[in-house]
Design an enzyme around this catalytic site. Sequence first.
Site, PDB file in Angstrom:
ATOM      1  N   HIS A 106      30.336 -19.219   8.093  1.00  0.00           N
ATOM      2  CA  HIS A 106      29.215 -20.140   7.969  1.00  0.00           C
ATOM      3  C   HIS A 106      29.549 -21.232   6.962  1.00  0.00           C
ATOM      4  O   HIS A 106      30.192 -20.993   5.956  1.00  0.00           O
ATOM      5  CB  HIS A 106      27.912 -19.435   7.606  1.00  0.00           C
ATOM      6  CG  HIS A 106      27.966 -18.588   6.380  1.00  0.00           C
ATOM      7  ND1 HIS A 106      28.666 -17.385   6.320  1.00  0.00           N
ATOM      8  CD2 HIS A 106      27.419 -18.750   5.160  1.00  0.00           C
ATOM      9  CE1 HIS A 106      28.526 -16.857   5.120  1.00  0.00           C
ATOM     10  NE2 HIS A 106      27.782 -17.666   4.389  1.00  0.00           N
TER      11      HIS A 106
ATOM     12  N   HIS B 289      27.972 -23.960   4.448  1.00  0.00           N
ATOM     13  CA  HIS B 289      26.779 -24.335   3.686  1.00  0.00           C
ATOM     14  C   HIS B 289      26.719 -25.855   3.600  1.00  0.00           C
ATOM     15  O   HIS B 289      27.695 -26.492   3.184  1.00  0.00           O
ATOM     16  CB  HIS B 289      26.856 -23.796   2.248  1.00  0.00           C
ATOM     17  CG  HIS B 289      26.797 -22.319   2.124  1.00  0.00           C
ATOM     18  ND1 HIS B 289      25.624 -21.640   1.880  1.00  0.00           N
ATOM     19  CD2 HIS B 289      27.770 -21.390   2.177  1.00  0.00           C
ATOM     20  CE1 HIS B 289      25.888 -20.348   1.789  1.00  0.00           C
ATOM     21  NE2 HIS B 289      27.181 -20.171   1.975  1.00  0.00           N
TER      22      HIS B 289
ATOM     23  N   ASP C  57      19.010 -21.790   5.010  1.00  0.00           N
ATOM     24  CA  ASP C  57      19.286 -20.622   4.173  1.00  0.00           C
ATOM     25  C   ASP C  57      17.938 -20.150   3.621  1.00  0.00           C
ATOM     26  O   ASP C  57      17.146 -20.961   3.135  1.00  0.00           O
ATOM     27  CB  ASP C  57      20.228 -21.033   3.035  1.00  0.00           C
ATOM     28  CG  ASP C  57      20.774 -19.865   2.257  1.00  0.00           C
ATOM     29  OD1 ASP C  57      19.966 -19.002   1.832  1.00  0.00           O
ATOM     30  OD2 ASP C  57      21.991 -19.813   2.032  1.00  0.00           O
ATOM     31  N   ILE C  58      17.658 -18.863   3.708  1.00  0.00           N
ATOM     32  CA  ILE C  58      16.358 -18.358   3.224  1.00  0.00           C
ATOM     33  C   ILE C  58      16.333 -18.188   1.705  1.00  0.00           C
ATOM     34  O   ILE C  58      15.283 -17.921   1.138  1.00  0.00           O
ATOM     35  CB  ILE C  58      15.937 -17.043   3.918  1.00  0.00           C
ATOM     36  CG1 ILE C  58      16.964 -15.944   3.682  1.00  0.00           C
ATOM     37  CG2 ILE C  58      15.661 -17.279   5.395  1.00  0.00           C
ATOM     38  CD1 ILE C  58      16.447 -14.559   4.036  1.00  0.00           C
TER      39      ILE C  58
END
Length: 128
Positions: free
Chosen positions: A92, A94, A28-29
């Site tokens: 998605h 996490h 994750d950015i």
Amino acid sequence: MSVFTKIINGEIPCYKVAEDDNFIAFFDINPNALGHTLCVPKKEINYIFDMEDELYLKLMAFSKKVATALKKVVPCERIGVAVVGLEVPHVHVHLIPISKMSEMTFLEKVHPTDETFKDLANKVSAAL
């Protein structure tokens, strides 16, 4: 087309840690913690519970494999798991290295350097 589809297609760069025929995992950015990873199906599906059962189960197995590698590399008590699905209309999972509950709030963020992302991506990939 979602931002994740653009990443999968190579139109947007990412810090990839794992990939197979159906899924990709990348950092994750805007991470909650160092090592915060997203496991994403390559097929663009908006909502996790709209997935076919077989693909859903494969996503969970892929996520477990990535989480196991993360736990070997990133110091933490465990790998937290969340599926929210509101910020990007593409399923998605996490995976967040955590040692306390507050690290799962999505309010606290860390800011790794490009070099830190690359180094950790290599270590997690090697741990797979």
